[in-house]
Scaffold this active site. Structure first.
Site, PDB file in Angstrom:
ATOM      1  N   THR A 143       0.825  -1.202   0.000  1.00 38.84           N
ATOM      2  CA  THR A 143       0.000   0.000   0.000  1.00 38.84           C
ATOM      3  C   THR A 143       0.862   1.256   0.000  1.00 38.84           C
ATOM      4  OG1 THR A 143      -0.161   0.057   2.427  1.00 38.84           O
ATOM      5  CG2 THR A 143      -1.850  -1.186   1.247  1.00 38.84           C
ATOM      6  N   ASP A 144       0.229   2.354  -0.360  1.00 35.64           N
ATOM      7  CA  ASP A 144       0.920   3.640  -0.372  1.00 35.64           C
ATOM      8  C   ASP A 144       0.452   4.473   0.815  1.00 35.64           C
ATOM      9  OD1 ASP A 144      -1.605   4.622  -1.089  1.00 35.64           O
ATOM     10  OD2 ASP A 144      -1.057   4.873  -3.201  1.00 35.64           O
ATOM     11  N   ARG A 145       0.864   5.690   0.853  1.00 43.79           N
ATOM     12  CA  ARG A 145       0.535   6.567   1.981  1.00 43.79           C
ATOM     13  C   ARG A 145      -0.967   6.814   2.118  1.00 43.79           C
ATOM     14  NH1 ARG A 145       3.521  12.180   3.625  1.00 43.79           N
ATOM     15  NH2 ARG A 145       2.381  12.428   5.555  1.00 43.79           N
TER      16      ARG A 145
ATOM     17  N   CYS B   1      -4.015   2.668   0.052  1.00 37.93           N
ATOM     18  CA  CYS B   1      -4.515   1.774  -1.004  1.00 37.93           C
ATOM     19  C   CYS B   1      -3.330   1.114  -1.703  1.00 37.93           C
ATOM     20  CB  CYS B   1      -5.400   2.521  -1.992  1.00 37.93           C
ATOM     21  SG  CYS B   1      -4.596   3.843  -2.887  1.00 37.93           S
TER      22      CYS B   1
END
Length: 140
Positions: free
Chosen positions: A15-17, A20
């Site tokens: 996931t990213d910041r 998602c």
């Protein structure tokens, strides 16, 4: 070929910041699902490479629909679309296991090459392997 269904639990590192799944991971999931499909069908990469044949990706496409998030389980529907003896294509549909929501769909195309990077016809180079792949793709 009939579709096979591969499950993947979304990991935190994917996931990213924003929480998602980063878009690049869907291509990795395609590879996981494709590798599993091929092994289940009796024409896995390990067997193929033992025969001196490799199958690099020529094209990868992904259309992102909705976001996957950490902790979710996705189901990746995978099928071999077509096979020519020198090339093969796969399609993918990634869905949330709990809701069935479509997260991503895509396809990849591959060729077959020998250890020197030259194109290979599986029908000529590995007839038994060719028959296995052809039967799997045609549903026979």
């Amino acid at each position: 070929m009939e579709a096979v269904f591969y499950e993947h639990v979304v990991q935190y590192y994917e996931t990213d910041r924003m929480g998602c799944v980063h878009h690049s991971n869907y291509i990795r999931w395609f590879e996981e699902a494709r590798t599993w499909l091929m092994a289940e069908g009796g024409f896995g990469y390990d067997r193929m490479e033992a025969l001196g044949v490799m199958s690099p990706v020529l094209k990868a496409e992904a259309e992102y629909r909705t976001m996957s998030r950490y902790g979710e389980t996705v189901v990746i529907e995978t099928r071999a679309e077509w096979y020519t003896g020198t090339r093969i294509a796969f399609s993918y549909a990634v869905r949330d296991k709990a809701t069935g929501a479509l997260r991503c769909q895509g396809r990849t195309e591959h060729c077959f090459i020998n250890e020197k990077g030259r194109p290979v016809s599986l029908k000529k180079a590995c007839p038994a392997y060719h028959q296995t792949v052809e039967a799997a793709v045609s549903g026979g």
